[in-house]
Structures are given as C-alpha cells and as structure tokens.
Design a protein around this motif. Structure first.
Motif, short mmCIF file in Angstrom:
data_model
loop_
_atom_site.label_atom_id
_atom_site.label_comp_id
_atom_site.label_asym_id
_atom_site.label_seq_id
_atom_site.Cartn_x
_atom_site.Cartn_y
_atom_site.Cartn_z
N ALA A 1 0.80 -1.13 -0.21
CA ALA A 1 0.44 0.08 -0.28
C ALA A 1 0.80 1.21 0.16
N VAL A 2 1.72 0.91 0.89
CA VAL A 2 2.61 2.33 0.88
C VAL A 2 3.58 2.62 0.57
N THR A 3 4.75 1.27 0.16
CA THR A 3 6.14 1.81 -0.43
C THR A 3 6.21 1.46 -1.49
N SER A 4 5.05 0.74 -2.46
CA SER A 4 4.57 0.37 -3.86
C SER A 4 3.77 1.45 -4.05
N GLY A 5 2.35 1.07 -3.81
CA GLY A 5 0.78 1.67 -4.34
C GLY A 5 1.80 3.06 -3.79
N LEU A 6 2.03 4.13 -3.11
CA LEU A 6 2.19 5.65 -2.81
C LEU A 6 3.70 5.63 -3.31
N GLY A 7 4.41 5.24 -3.73
CA GLY A 7 5.90 5.13 -4.31
C GLY A 7 5.53 5.20 -5.79
N TYR A 8 5.11 4.05 -6.15
CA TYR A 8 4.58 4.44 -7.64
C TYR A 8 4.23 5.47 -7.73
N ALA A 9 2.80 6.42 -7.12
CA ALA A 9 2.40 7.18 -7.77
C ALA A 9 2.35 8.62 -7.58
N LEU A 10 4.09 8.19 -6.62
CA LEU A 10 4.66 9.55 -6.04
C LEU A 10 5.88 9.66 -7.62
N TRP A 11 6.07 8.83 -8.00
CA TRP A 11 7.58 8.26 -8.65
C TRP A 11 6.42 9.17 -10.18
N TYR A 12 5.31 8.57 -10.64
CA TYR A 12 4.83 9.30 -11.86
C TYR A 12 3.85 10.62 -11.87
N SER A 13 4.23 10.97 -9.91
CA SER A 13 3.65 12.62 -10.14
C SER A 13 4.85 13.54 -10.49
N ILE A 14 6.42 12.77 -9.67
CA ILE A 14 7.31 13.75 -10.06
C ILE A 14 8.29 13.37 -11.52
N LEU A 15 8.02 12.46 -12.46
CA LEU A 15 8.94 12.17 -13.89
C LEU A 15 8.27 12.91 -14.70
N PRO A 16 7.67 13.30 -15.01
CA PRO A 16 7.28 14.32 -16.30
C PRO A 16 8.11 15.79 -15.89
N ARG A 17 8.57 16.03 -14.39
CA ARG A 17 9.65 17.43 -14.16
C ARG A 17 11.32 16.58 -14.08
N LEU A 18 11.30 15.63 -14.48
CA LEU A 18 12.73 15.43 -14.23
C LEU A 18 12.75 14.93 -15.68
N ALA A 19 14.51 15.24 -15.56
CA ALA A 19 15.10 15.34 -17.60
C ALA A 19 14.95 13.40 -17.50
N ALA A 20 15.20 12.78 -18.59
CA ALA A 20 15.40 11.30 -18.16
C ALA A 20 16.40 10.61 -17.90
N SER A 21 17.84 11.84 -17.76
CA SER A 21 18.62 11.47 -17.61
C SER A 21 18.87 11.03 -15.69
N VAL A 22 18.47 12.27 -15.59
CA VAL A 22 18.41 12.63 -14.24
C VAL A 22 17.79 11.22 -13.47
N ALA A 23 16.44 11.41 -14.29
CA ALA A 23 15.38 10.05 -13.64
C ALA A 23 16.12 8.60 -13.79
N ALA A 24 16.73 8.19 -14.75
CA ALA A 24 17.65 7.52 -14.91
C ALA A 24 18.90 6.89 -13.63
N VAL A 25 19.73 8.62 -13.61
CA VAL A 25 20.94 7.71 -12.97
C VAL A 25 19.96 7.55 -11.66
N ALA A 26 19.47 7.97 -11.14
CA ALA A 26 18.45 8.41 -9.62
C ALA A 26 17.91 7.35 -8.97
N GLN A 27 17.55 6.56 -9.58
CA GLN A 27 17.22 4.82 -9.62
C GLN A 27 18.76 4.76 -9.15
N LEU A 28 20.01 4.98 -9.76
CA LEU A 28 21.36 4.07 -9.28
C LEU A 28 21.28 4.21 -7.86
#
Length: 282
Positions: free
Chosen positions: A213-240
């Motif tokens: 419910a939290v780290t998957s459900g809310l975590g995925y929702a939060l990620w999708y909400s901020i992803l449009p504001r991140l450059a593709a390379s920044v988003a990829a490197v962040a996941q490192l």
C-alpha cells in the motif's frame, strides 16, 4: 528543493520494498508466496483508491493491460521468492541490473539507435551480474534465488517497456494491479509453500501491507507525479541509488554484512548502468 526531496523520498520507497520483504521473510513471520499475494492486493486497493480520489474514476481497459498484469505478477512473485535467501542489497542490485539489461534488449528489438556507450554499459552491467550469479565465483549467491530475482527484473523491465503505451501512468498502473490481483490470488494458491506451509504472522502481514500500500502503491504514484518534471537522464541516474540505499538498510536494520566482492560487483553493475544512461535523451 521540493522536487529533490520528493525524488529522494521515492528512491527510499523503492529501496524499502527490498528491506521490508527481506525483513518479513528473515523473521519467519510470513511465507514468500503470502507476502507477494498480500503486497499485490494491498497495492491494488491503494492505487484504485488513489484513482477514484484523484481522477474520479478507475479505467480498467486500455492498451497493454494483459502484458502489464502478467509482467507485474512475474516481478512480484520472483521478487518475494528470491528474498528467501538473498541479502537486501544483493537482491536489489540483481533486480536493478537485469531491469536495465531487459530495457536495453527492448530498445534493440524496437530498433532504437544504440550508441557505443550503451553497448559498453550493458556489457559491464551484465559482467557484474554474471560474476554475482556464477557458481563458485565472486560472492556466494544461491543460483536459484538469484535467477528468481533475475526473472523479477525481466518482469519489471517488460512492465516498464509496456508502460510506454499507457496514456495516463497512474490509471494504467492501478488497472494493471487490479487485473493482476485475482490472477495473483489464484497463482498464489497453486504455488508450493515449502515444508513450513502457509505462515501468516501479524508482523509479516503488516510488513506486506506496508510494502504493497505504501512503498509500492504510494511510491509508484509519487514517482509518476514527479517523473514529468525530471530530465530522462536525471530520472535514470536517480535510480542508481536504489541498490545502495537497500544495501544500507539491510546492514543497519537486518545486520547484513558487506563484502569486498559485493562492492566490486556493485561497481561493475552500477557503473555499467551509469555509462549507459548518463548521457541519455535531453
């Protein structure tokens, strides 16, 4: 500053899935299959509620739903079963490395342009994973459980590639979870539970609900909400940072050891991924 904080919070949520899963299974309070089932159900409920509250509706039909639901099931069950034996950081590293290799292969199949740095990066990452999983070489890893986590990585990689066809990310993710839930319940009922059978201790159930419910459900929702504001390379490197955070959590919370071999293998995998994505699309 707010975007940075939300990005860090999301990466912590992703890493927490590994910590929570390993914590529940290592404590013996729940079996791996039950953890996966409860995590899936909790995530489906949370994401459905989010869609109803934020969008006013839940759209279950759309492109790629079958592939999305099936690949999600492969990821969830492979992830849970693998953590019966893998340390937290090691599992996250295998998962993340295989996800990148899967998405690299998906790009090849789609005939995307592949510069030399992506080939070099993929080769380094694959070499690090091969060292981790090769019997008798490098750190000692259960091959079966390593392969289960690799399967989870393929599942999540396919799920991510399939997501490119989704119109609205949160709605598509919620629909995939909802479709996967009844199938996952049936698959979970068929899967072997081992000698101990079904284990449903209070602590394990709470950790599974928290993960779903939290780290998957809310975590995925939060990620999708901020992803449009991140450059593709920044988003990829962040996941490192996810395997590193997971490894730190495993050492601090679960007392897992850190070996020199694991550090070197981590450097190969994460370095290879970095080479592939550091100069991604602008």
């Amino acid at each position: 500053m707010r975007l940075l904080f939300l990005t860090v919070l999301t990466m912590i949520a992703f890493a927490a899935n590994s910590v929570l899963n390993r914590m529940a299974l290592a404590g013996g309070s729940i079996d791996a299959v039950s953890f996966g089932v409860i995590r899936l159900m909790s995530g489906a409920v949370m994401l459905a509620i989010l869609c109803l509250v934020l969008r006013g509706r839940l759209q279950l039909f759309g492109p790629g739903r079958v592939v999305g639901a099936l690949s999600l099931l492969v990821y969830l069950y492979g992830f849970s079963m693998a953590y019966q034996a893998l340390d937290t950081g090691l599992g996250a590293l295998i998962l993340f490395g295989v996800v990148q290799i899967t998405m690299f292969a998906g790009g090849l199949i789609a005939r995307e342009a592949m510069p030399a740095r992506r080939w070099i990066g993929a080769g380094l990452a694959f070499g690090g994973l091969a060292w981790l999983l090769w019997p008798g070489a490098g750190p000692q890893v259960s091959v079966i459980h390593g392969l289960l986590m690799a399967a989870a990585g393929v599942g999540w990689g396919v799920y991510s590639l399939n997501g490119r066809r989704a119109g609205e990310a949160l709605m598509a993710t919620a629909a995939n979870f909802v479709w996967a839930a009844p199938v996952g319940l049936f698959v979970g009922w068929l899967m072997p539970r081992g000698a101990a059978g079904v284990q449903l201790g209070a602590e394990g159930v709470i950790l599974a609900v928290l993960s779903g419910a939290v780290t998957s459900g809310l975590g995925y929702a939060l990620w999708y909400s901020i992803l449009p504001r991140l450059a593709a390379s920044v988003a990829a490197v962040a996941q490192l940072t996810v395997p590193v955070i997971a490894m730190a959590g495993g050492m601090v919370i679960l007392g897992e050891a850190l070996s020199a071999e694991f550090v070197l293998a981590s450097a190969l995998v994460l370095g290879g991924v970095a080479v592939s994505v550091i100069r991604g699309r602008r």
